[in-house]
Design a protein around this motif. Sequence first.
Motif, short mmCIF file in Angstrom:
data_model
loop_
_atom_site.label_atom_id
_atom_site.label_comp_id
_atom_site.label_asym_id
_atom_site.label_seq_id
_atom_site.Cartn_x
_atom_site.Cartn_y
_atom_site.Cartn_z
N THR A 14 81.42 -28.93 -58.10
CA THR A 14 82.09 -30.16 -58.91
C THR A 14 83.59 -30.25 -58.23
O THR A 14 83.68 -31.53 -58.32
N ALA A 15 84.21 -29.23 -58.32
CA ALA A 15 85.54 -29.50 -57.67
C ALA A 15 85.83 -30.07 -56.28
O ALA A 15 86.49 -31.08 -56.12
N GLU A 16 85.03 -29.51 -55.50
CA GLU A 16 84.98 -30.04 -54.13
C GLU A 16 84.38 -31.50 -53.90
O GLU A 16 85.03 -32.29 -53.29
N ALA A 17 83.41 -31.88 -54.67
CA ALA A 17 82.79 -33.11 -54.61
C ALA A 17 83.72 -34.15 -55.26
O ALA A 17 83.77 -35.35 -54.79
N SER A 18 84.45 -33.76 -56.19
CA SER A 18 85.41 -34.66 -56.92
C SER A 18 86.51 -34.78 -55.70
O SER A 18 87.09 -36.19 -55.67
N ALA A 19 86.92 -34.01 -55.19
CA ALA A 19 88.30 -34.17 -54.16
C ALA A 19 87.76 -35.11 -52.98
O ALA A 19 88.35 -35.74 -52.40
N GLU A 20 86.37 -34.58 -52.33
CA GLU A 20 86.04 -35.25 -51.23
C GLU A 20 85.75 -36.82 -51.61
O GLU A 20 85.62 -37.43 -50.74
N ALA A 21 85.09 -36.94 -52.76
CA ALA A 21 84.59 -38.32 -53.15
C ALA A 21 85.54 -39.24 -53.15
O ALA A 21 85.44 -40.37 -52.59
N TYR A 22 86.84 -38.85 -53.43
CA TYR A 22 87.97 -40.01 -53.55
C TYR A 22 88.14 -40.38 -52.00
O TYR A 22 88.47 -41.81 -51.89
N ALA A 23 88.33 -39.69 -51.17
CA ALA A 23 88.65 -39.93 -49.95
C ALA A 23 87.55 -40.51 -49.37
O ALA A 23 87.74 -41.39 -48.26
N SER A 24 86.27 -40.35 -49.56
CA SER A 24 85.12 -40.80 -48.67
C SER A 24 84.58 -42.24 -49.63
O SER A 24 83.72 -42.99 -49.17
N GLY A 25 85.26 -42.48 -50.64
CA GLY A 25 84.74 -43.36 -51.44
C GLY A 25 83.21 -43.31 -51.99
O GLY A 25 82.60 -44.44 -52.46
N ALA A 26 82.76 -42.20 -52.12
CA ALA A 26 81.43 -42.05 -52.83
C ALA A 26 81.68 -41.67 -54.05
O ALA A 26 82.75 -41.28 -54.71
N ASP A 27 80.47 -41.59 -55.05
CA ASP A 27 80.59 -41.05 -56.12
C ASP A 27 80.40 -39.45 -56.24
O ASP A 27 79.70 -38.90 -55.39
N PRO A 28 81.20 -38.92 -57.12
CA PRO A 28 81.24 -37.55 -56.85
C PRO A 28 79.77 -36.90 -57.40
O PRO A 28 79.37 -35.89 -56.69
N HIS A 53 79.62 -19.94 -50.81
CA HIS A 53 80.87 -20.69 -50.88
C HIS A 53 81.43 -21.38 -49.89
O HIS A 53 81.73 -22.64 -50.03
N ARG A 54 81.41 -20.91 -48.85
CA ARG A 54 81.70 -21.59 -47.35
C ARG A 54 80.57 -22.38 -47.11
O ARG A 54 81.12 -23.47 -46.94
N TRP A 55 79.59 -22.08 -47.20
CA TRP A 55 78.39 -23.16 -46.95
C TRP A 55 78.77 -24.45 -47.83
O TRP A 55 78.34 -25.56 -47.44
N LEU A 56 78.92 -24.21 -49.14
CA LEU A 56 78.92 -25.30 -49.80
C LEU A 56 80.23 -26.05 -49.53
O LEU A 56 80.00 -27.39 -49.59
N ARG A 57 81.28 -25.58 -49.38
CA ARG A 57 82.45 -26.28 -48.87
C ARG A 57 82.06 -27.37 -47.68
O ARG A 57 82.43 -28.58 -47.59
N SER A 58 81.53 -26.59 -46.72
CA SER A 58 81.09 -27.25 -45.33
C SER A 58 79.97 -28.53 -45.74
O SER A 58 80.29 -29.48 -45.17
N ALA A 59 78.91 -28.33 -46.53
CA ALA A 59 77.96 -29.29 -46.97
C ALA A 59 78.55 -30.30 -47.63
O ALA A 59 78.48 -31.41 -47.27
N VAL A 60 79.70 -30.04 -48.58
CA VAL A 60 80.21 -31.29 -49.36
C VAL A 60 80.98 -32.12 -48.25
O VAL A 60 80.81 -33.28 -48.21
N ARG A 61 81.72 -31.42 -47.28
CA ARG A 61 82.38 -32.36 -46.18
C ARG A 61 81.69 -32.94 -45.35
O ARG A 61 81.63 -34.31 -45.00
N MET A 62 80.31 -32.36 -45.05
CA MET A 62 79.45 -33.18 -44.29
C MET A 62 78.67 -34.36 -44.97
O MET A 62 78.78 -35.35 -44.37
N GLU A 63 78.59 -34.25 -46.10
CA GLU A 63 77.79 -35.30 -46.93
C GLU A 63 78.92 -36.29 -47.16
O GLU A 63 78.65 -37.65 -47.15
N ALA A 64 80.24 -35.94 -47.36
CA ALA A 64 81.24 -36.99 -47.43
C ALA A 64 81.36 -37.66 -46.17
O ALA A 64 81.59 -38.96 -46.30
#
Length: 164
Positions: A14-28, A53-64
Amino acid sequence: MTHDLVTTLRPLLTAEASAEAYASGADPGDLEQAVWLRLLERLEADRPPRDPHRWLRSAVRMEARRCRRTTRAERPYAAEPADAVEREPEELVLTAARHRALHDAVRRLPGRCPRLMQALLSPRDLTYREIAGELGISQGSLGPERSRCLGCLRRLLTPEVAAR
């Protein structure tokens, strides 16, 4: 195991998606959903991440990043497909018939309604101030007058609409 992993990773995702969504213009929520789907695909293939945990951070960045690329590549239509310039002849005839029926009904309206409705339907796209000036009525009475005229028009068109 899957339930424990989901429970453990949910706050981080939830935290990672919220942070990346703002920069990518996507919905969290869309980012979260895409990452959960990737995780489920990995778990079904018996390839759980070594460091979730590391995989999740990487996956969120890849999706963004994927979302940013998609947004850049997408181009909006100049006009909606329904507004396409070339229409079938049958469609043109039916549209013309609807316009004639509308304008005939407008002419049969009582009082000032025909002039008001013609002004509202005008291709010049008049403002309320301009319409009030043309009709010689106050701008404040235009809304109630329009509402009354639309009610009359609705009653006139009901039999025609029901017949079709």
